[in-house]
Scaffold this active site. Sequence first.
Site, mmCIF file in Angstrom:
data_model
loop_
_atom_site.group_PDB
_atom_site.id
_atom_site.type_symbol
_atom_site.label_atom_id
_atom_site.label_comp_id
_atom_site.label_asym_id
_atom_site.label_seq_id
_atom_site.Cartn_x
_atom_site.Cartn_y
_atom_site.Cartn_z
ATOM 1 N N GLY A 144 -21.142 -45.679 60.735
ATOM 2 C CA GLY A 144 -21.927 -46.228 61.847
ATOM 3 C C GLY A 144 -21.168 -46.189 63.160
ATOM 4 N NE ARG A 159 -24.187 -45.140 57.486
ATOM 5 C CZ ARG A 159 -23.310 -46.070 57.873
ATOM 6 N NH1 ARG A 159 -22.117 -46.109 57.318
ATOM 7 N NH2 ARG A 159 -23.631 -46.942 58.806
ATOM 8 C CG ASP A 178 -17.061 -47.986 51.694
ATOM 9 O OD1 ASP A 178 -16.366 -48.516 50.807
ATOM 10 O OD2 ASP A 178 -18.214 -48.359 51.958
ATOM 11 C CE LYS A 220 -16.900 -47.070 61.784
ATOM 12 N NZ LYS A 220 -17.994 -46.387 61.114
ATOM 13 C CB THR A 221 -16.872 -51.273 60.967
ATOM 14 O OG1 THR A 221 -18.183 -51.793 60.733
ATOM 15 C CG2 THR A 221 -15.867 -52.268 60.429
ATOM 16 C CG ASP A 226 -20.539 -53.988 59.742
ATOM 17 O OD1 ASP A 226 -21.329 -53.976 60.709
ATOM 18 O OD2 ASP A 226 -20.710 -53.312 58.714
HETATM 19 P P1 FBP Z 1 -20.107 -48.916 59.352
HETATM 20 O O1 FBP Z 1 -19.727 -49.888 58.274
HETATM 21 O O2 FBP Z 1 -20.136 -47.517 58.907
HETATM 22 O O3 FBP Z 1 -19.280 -49.099 60.599
HETATM 23 O O4 FBP Z 1 -21.605 -49.253 59.791
HETATM 24 C C1 FBP Z 1 -21.967 -50.503 60.201
HETATM 25 C C2 FBP Z 1 -23.449 -50.707 60.300
HETATM 26 O O5 FBP Z 1 -23.811 -50.803 61.661
HETATM 27 C C3 FBP Z 1 -23.898 -51.942 59.526
HETATM 28 O O6 FBP Z 1 -23.781 -53.104 60.305
HETATM 29 C C4 FBP Z 1 -25.313 -51.593 59.153
HETATM 30 O O7 FBP Z 1 -25.732 -52.268 57.990
HETATM 31 C C5 FBP Z 1 -25.258 -50.122 58.909
HETATM 32 O O8 FBP Z 1 -24.206 -49.640 59.725
HETATM 33 C C6 FBP Z 1 -26.531 -49.403 59.239
HETATM 34 O O9 FBP Z 1 -26.399 -48.079 58.852
HETATM 35 P P2 FBP Z 1 -27.231 -46.865 59.447
HETATM 36 O O10 FBP Z 1 -26.650 -46.538 60.776
HETATM 37 O O11 FBP Z 1 -26.984 -45.775 58.477
HETATM 38 O O12 FBP Z 1 -28.644 -47.309 59.571
#
Ligand code: FBP
Length: 550
Positions: free
Chosen positions: A78, A142, A173, A199-200, A202
């Site tokens: 993400g 991803r 991950d 990075k994230t 979250d």
């Molecule tokens: P990462 O863990 O890859 O940084 O992604 C975070 C996130 O934004 C989460 O908060 C959310 O649940 C998910 O990505 C949404 O994924 P997508 O962009 O595939 O809809």
Amino acid sequence: MSTKSNLQVARAAYQPKLPNALKGPVKAVEGAATQSVGDQAEIKALFPNTYGMPVVEFVKGEAACNDRFNVGIILSGGQAPGGHNVISGLFDGVKSINPENKLYGFLMGPGGLVDHKYIEITPELMDEYRNTGGFDIIGSGRTKLEKEEQFEKGIEILRELDVKALVIIGGDDSNTNACVLAEYYAAKNYGVQVIGCPKTIDGDLKNEQIETSFGFDTACKTYSELIGNIQRDCNSARKYWHFIKLMGRSASHIALECALETQPNICLVSEEVEQKEMSLDDVVNYIAEIVAKRAADGNNFGTCLIPEGLIEFIPAIKKLIKELNEVLTDPATGESRAFASAEEQISFVKSNILPENLAILESLPEDVARQLCLDRDPHGNVQVSLIETEKLLSRMVATRLAAWKKEGKFVGKFSAQHHFFGYEGRCAAPSNYDADYCYSLGYNASRLIANGKTGYMSVISNTTAPAAEWIAGGVPITMMMNMERRNGAMKPVIRKALVELDGAPFKYFAAHREEWARTTSYIYPGPIQYWGPSEVCDLSTKTLQLEHQK
Ligand code: FBP
């Protein structure tokens, strides 16, 4: 006519701050041998070439090399504000070692490495993206980098481009996979280093060594601005309850940080719901009681923050998801089972889970039950961003209040509005904190590469101090690992950091939430500021400030 706003033009000229330790030539000071956070024997056996390496800190000193080398970079998962600054920091770092050095960006995530899709990041291209949000300079994806044939496809293109090191910018991950790749290339003596970068949005990639993942700061400030705006509206019209779901996947760090920044009437914290073994019904009661108490005071309005992963933490639903994950994995391949249609998948699930889990599944509203049974992301996670928990909860609260009204227990009105903040914040222009932090992470990665490190994460710490005092270095990724059950099998993974209920941020929230529930004590943080007094522009998150106060 310019294709850029005046703010974009002015922001492009911002020179991110670097820690003093990274200004000029650096030398690496190595600590003692390290151990993984858990399951030491298993992790050591799985990572014989990258286990036990020391923590590294950079201090001013002789430059390790001024060699000619090329570097590859991948954005994984993400989007998170500041990704472009990691790239610009890395770009400037490798060029400062030798201006002939080149940086290649693999396109659309790890898949770009496997499919040999890349571009060279030229100075002109880099200048277009400095201090901007988004991952669009090379795109993200991803694709899970975990199979030997992918690693072998990768080495073909890395050799063709004469790449000495690959930097993978990702969450827990992706960094776990970066570590597996580093180990594989080290075991095969391929001569390509792999460096990770935390990075994230979250905020769940943090531990003793990593203070915060980049993007968390900007994303939370962006959501808090929006929540503050809603709270002003809410306090002006005094007729709606706003149910606001916040991204963050499993962890509630984003919801908690936004609560600390805005002081809403309610904020649910998934980790607490699990610890208190609350059922969905208990959660609904908790919200309905606050709505009823505020109504008794004449306040038929309020705000309720809901972490995106809440549903997964309700113990009965957690057990159900665990079984669903196992049932949906083919034990022969460890991959997700393939189904001809969603209906076939749901009916397979229903006929293969335990009766008590089937009962829980069937007690859930149809849309939620359906989402839980359907696709996982490539890392096996339930796609919680697709579950409309904010609507589910407000619907159930409305039903509960209607029943209480008949009993005379609720005397007010209840009308709800729903919001989901996630994608709105992931590509926001980075705050000064993230702009500086990310640039430093990227620049620091160039020093880890120059020092021959592989299987390390680029780490910048002491970030609540002025940037000049930040500490730069590297931590072996194996140090953050333990064994966890994923898709039906035990796997080495970086331990995900959930909200700690005995941590300072949660304790502060818990000490104030009753007051925030009853009285209207909203804070309106306003938009991120880039220029102005440092106490307005350069602040880190409240989470980090409280964690550092302890
Ligand atoms: P990462 O863990 O890859 O940084 O992604 C975070 C996130 O934004 C989460 O908060 C959310 O649940 C998910 O990505 C949404 O994924 P997508 O962009 O595939 O809809």
